[in-house]
Design a protein around this motif. Structure first.
Motif, PDB file in Angstrom:
ATOM      1  N   SER A  74       4.264  -8.967   3.357  1.00 31.57           N
ATOM      2  CA  SER A  74       4.760  -9.794   2.255  1.00 31.57           C
ATOM      3  C   SER A  74       4.587  -9.065   0.926  1.00 31.57           C
ATOM      4  CB  SER A  74       4.047 -11.148   2.234  1.00 31.57           C
ATOM      5  OG  SER A  74       4.470 -11.916   1.142  1.00 31.57           O
ATOM      6  N   CYS A  75       3.331  -8.734   0.568  1.00 27.69           N
ATOM      7  CA  CYS A  75       3.141  -8.096  -0.746  1.00 27.69           C
ATOM      8  C   CYS A  75       3.472  -6.612  -0.693  1.00 27.69           C
ATOM      9  CB  CYS A  75       1.723  -8.320  -1.247  1.00 27.69           C
ATOM     10  SG  CYS A  75       0.471  -7.390  -0.351  1.00 27.69           S
ATOM     11  N   ILE A 116       1.403  -4.329  -0.809  1.00 26.83           N
ATOM     12  CA  ILE A 116       0.456  -3.559  -1.612  1.00 26.83           C
ATOM     13  C   ILE A 116      -1.009  -3.848  -1.264  1.00 26.83           C
ATOM     14  CG2 ILE A 116       2.052  -3.213  -3.542  1.00 26.83           C
ATOM     15  CD1 ILE A 116       0.718  -5.609  -4.919  1.00 26.83           C
ATOM     16  N   GLY A 117      -1.249  -4.267  -0.019  1.00 23.74           N
ATOM     17  CA  GLY A 117      -2.633  -4.387   0.428  1.00 23.74           C
ATOM     18  C   GLY A 117      -3.387  -5.616  -0.035  1.00 23.74           C
ATOM     19  N   LYS A 118      -2.692  -6.627  -0.532  1.00 22.19           N
ATOM     20  CA  LYS A 118      -3.399  -7.778  -1.092  1.00 22.19           C
ATOM     21  C   LYS A 118      -3.262  -9.054  -0.262  1.00 22.19           C
ATOM     22  CE  LYS A 118      -3.697  -5.366  -5.077  1.00 22.19           C
ATOM     23  NZ  LYS A 118      -4.248  -4.207  -4.356  1.00 22.19           N
ATOM     24  N   CYS A 119      -2.081  -9.295   0.306  1.00 20.26           N
ATOM     25  CA  CYS A 119      -1.781 -10.636   0.817  1.00 20.26           C
ATOM     26  C   CYS A 119      -2.315 -10.890   2.217  1.00 20.26           C
ATOM     27  CB  CYS A 119      -0.286 -10.884   0.788  1.00 20.26           C
ATOM     28  SG  CYS A 119       0.601 -10.061   2.138  1.00 20.26           S
ATOM     29  N   GLY A 120      -2.699  -9.853   2.944  1.00 16.50           N
ATOM     30  CA  GLY A 120      -3.307 -10.037   4.267  1.00 16.50           C
ATOM     31  C   GLY A 120      -2.342 -10.282   5.420  1.00 16.50           C
ATOM     32  N   HIS A 121      -1.062 -10.362   5.164  1.00 11.73           N
ATOM     33  CA  HIS A 121      -0.138 -10.711   6.246  1.00 11.73           C
ATOM     34  C   HIS A 121       0.049  -9.626   7.292  1.00 11.73           C
ATOM     35  CE1 HIS A 121       0.967 -14.250   3.985  1.00 11.73           C
ATOM     36  NE2 HIS A 121       1.332 -14.702   5.168  1.00 11.73           N
TER      37      HIS A 121
END
Ligand code: SF4
Ligand code: SF4
Ligand code: FES
Lengths: 354, 277
Positions: B241-242, B244-249
């Protein structure tokens, strides 16, 4: 670390001043739980700064449940001017959670050059005044994850209640500036006061150990969770899970979100929404394949995330022992029991006395 | 500060119907946009949503960008309804790339299935850009029926002529039709006898991309043939989803696919349960 004494009267003046100059948030009691509320004339005498954590996590100040993160293809220049925020009564478990979020949102290990500008801005604009816990509840278990019920770092100022007032510790430049601004409210700390603080801290630590005695395992949670993919414990406990996602939402370190798009007038906007790995659709790909189709897999994933994935990446457990997930779970699932049963299954010593 | 969630305005220049369900979109981003083979982009359909796709064009041509997309869900369906001149947004490129510099002087086996050919096409352009770096390239590709073959003209004809002595092609379909004269069978059957073409299998590199089930059986077959786990490169599909390593999906065991992948060697993944699901 510099420290000062703040008498009860000065403390009240201090809080009043903060509420005038900043957007001040502090814990208030609503029903069974403490919640952060904006401090105003009506509630200023009903704050509980030093009991225990609030029920909703401090992450919502930095990553709100929903936020606009970009506009395309035209951008407007609406800018909200907001007063700097002060959050009063932050607990050590909350500070530990911010350590995790800092790593995710602007650390090297998560996403290299990509930093989240909104999170960083919110962190910069917020002053954290933490406090020692004086009255943990039966779900608090910070001592089981090698933490303590009082902050030692990560705050701007920290308050320790010692009957006649507070010892206030300065943890950062922001904190120092605040002290300077209200210099005449503070006096110096004497040995007696420090002793009282140590005694309190020890007392609360012991209380937590007592609360959690029956859950204590001789191996760390990291060791228990690693290689436990096939454990029957996940199946057993997930039977009472109703997949509400509450444990994810309330968790101070759960940071998962989904980007979604909306049209507003002529503009298109991208939003960020909290998401939960307990929900079936979380990991599903466009074609419909799902790496975690069974509830027990998603249930296990949450603890794997906390005690395996995060430690592997940044050498920190992503569980602060705040116990919020225990307090809100409609299935009455207590993760301390889940972990204890993993230990029993692995034949690790557990203290079972009641 | 740089906003990593901000898409770049991008025009659809051309839409090419590859198969009944697959289209290639030729895109022109407003700003300069560079990527390397293997990396992915997040493509935004205005007002609808965003999804991860891997460019299929040559990384050496950066005024345009192509993505080949199968219609499978909400986002891909809206995309399939778009036409020349429409606007989309892109972010990226994200993730790692195929480590071509480590493959120098090695024999390369490419195995693609269905729409999984997209990133492999971009890889193929990169490999053939320095074709003399590789002693041998074998390109295996499997589609359901002859109608489902993507980039038909290139893979059945143009490339075969252009790289005659350097690359050999093994194209197979699960089910032929009256006009089809080539191989019939799943893609793993096209790997039979590969050791006649690849001299040193234990040194050779294989690159696999396709539907999960195809990747699973191909990997098992490659191991069987003597490929080393560290020489089998897989492109993992996750619901990024993101980016960039942030959203965890995109979490896959301790990895984040958007950060540590999408290209992984089998060696890195072998201990993670359910990697093929
Ligand atoms: S436990 Fe689940 S929701 Fe929470 S951070 Fe980990 S993957 Fe995300
Ligand atoms: S709070 Fe309890 S019932 Fe809800 S998803 Fe979490 S474990 Fe399941
Ligand atoms: S796509 Fe968001 S963390 Fe990987």
């Amino acid at each position: 670390m510099k420290e000062f004494f703040l008498s009860k009267d000065s403390y009240l003046k201090f809080v009043e001043n903060l509420s005038c100059e900043f957007s001040l948030y502090a814990p208030v009691q609503k029903g069974d739980f403490l919640f952060y509320d904006k401090v105003n004339k009506e509630n200023i005498d009903k704050l509980f700064v030093d009991l225990r954590r609030t029920i909703h996590p401090i992450k919502s100040f930095f990553i709100p449940p929903q936020r606009r993160v970009s506009e395309y293809f035209i951008s407007s220049s609406e800018k909200r001017e907001e007063k700097k925020k002060v959050i009063l009564g932050v607990k050590n478990c909350d500070l530990n959670a911010l350590k995790i979020l800092d790593n995710v949102y602007f650390g090297e290990e998560f996403g290299r050059e990509y930093k989240d500008p909104y999170y960083m801005e919110a962190r910069k604009e917020t002053i954290l005044i933490s406090s020692d816990c004086m009255d943990p509840d039966e779900n608090c278990f910070c001592t089981l994850v090698q933490s303590k019920p009082f902050p030692e770092e990560g705050f701007d100022l920290n308050l320790s209640n010692i009957e006649e007032g507070f010892i206030i510790q300065v943890g950062s430049e922001k904190g120092e500036e605040l002290i300077e601004a209200f210099r005449d409210l503070f006096s110096s700390v004497n040995k007696d006061m420090s002793k009282k603080r140590e005694k309190n801290r020890e007392k609360i630590f012991k209380l937590l150990e007592k609360i959690n005695k029956k859950f204590k395992t001789s191996s760390s949670y990291r060791e228990l969770v690693r290689d436990s993919y096939d454990s029957s414990v996940w199946k057993k406990y997930s039977e009472s899970c109703v997949e509400c996602g509450g444990c994810n939402q309330i968790c101070p370190t759960c940071r998962c979100f989904l980007l979604s798009d909306k049209k507003r007038g002529e503009k298109y906007e991208k939003y960020y929404l909290w998401d939960s790995c307990l929900l079936a659709g979380f990991a599903r790909v466009a074609g419909g394949a799902n790496p975690r189709p069974y509830l027990f897999q998603r249930f296990a994933n949450r603890l794997f995330c906390k005690f395996f994935f995060f430690p592997e990446n940044i050498n920190l457990d992503a569980c602060t022992g705040c116990g919020r997930c225990i307090s809100v779970c409609p299935g009455k699932i207590d993760m301390r029991k889940v972990l204890r049963d993993l230990a029993i299954e692995k034949r690790v010593t557990v203290s079972l006395e009641k | 500060m740089n906003n990593p969630y901000q898409p770049i305005k991008t025009e659809i220049l051309q839409v090419i119907q590859e198969t009944p369900q697959i289209k290639t979109f030729v895109l022109k981003p407003e700003n300069r946009f560079e990527f390397r083979a293997g990396q992915f982009i997040q493509l935004t359909i205005p007002g609808i949503g965003e999804g991860p796709f891997t460019p299929s064009s040559s990384p050496y041509k950066n005024e345009k960008l192509e993505v080949t997309i199968m219609q499978v869900g909400r986002i891909t369906s809206s995309l399939h309804n778009m036409k020349e001149g429409d606007l989309v947004g892109i972010r990226g490129p994200y993730g790692n790339r195929y480590p071509l510099e480590r493959w120098k002087n090695k024999e390369i086996l490419i195995v693609g299935g269905g729409v999984g050919l997209a990133p492999l096409r971009s890889l193929f352009f990169s490999l053939t850009h320095y074709i003399n770096d590789y002693p041998r390239i074998v390109f295996c590709y499997g589609a359901k029926t002859p109608e489902d073959i993507v980039y038909k003209e290139s893979i059945l004809d143009k490339w075969q002529k252009e790289f005659k002595n350097k690359v050999s092609f093994r194209i197979t379909v699960d089910q032929g039709d009256e006009k089809w004269k080539g191989r019939v069978g799943v893609v793993t059957t096209a790997l039979e006898g590969i050791n006649e073409e690849i001299k040193k299998i234990t040194e050779s590199v294989s690159v696999v991309c396709g539907p999960p089930i195809m990747m699973k059986f191909t990997t098992l077959k490659l191991l069987d043939l003597g490929y080393k786990p560290e020489n089998i490169y897989l492109s993992m599909e996750k619901n990024m989803s993101c980016g960039i390593g942030k959203c965890g999906h995109c979490q896959l065991g301790k990895y984040l696919v958007c950060r540590d992948g999408p290209v992984f060697t089998y060696e890195k993944l072998r201990d993670i349960p359910q990697i093929w699901d």
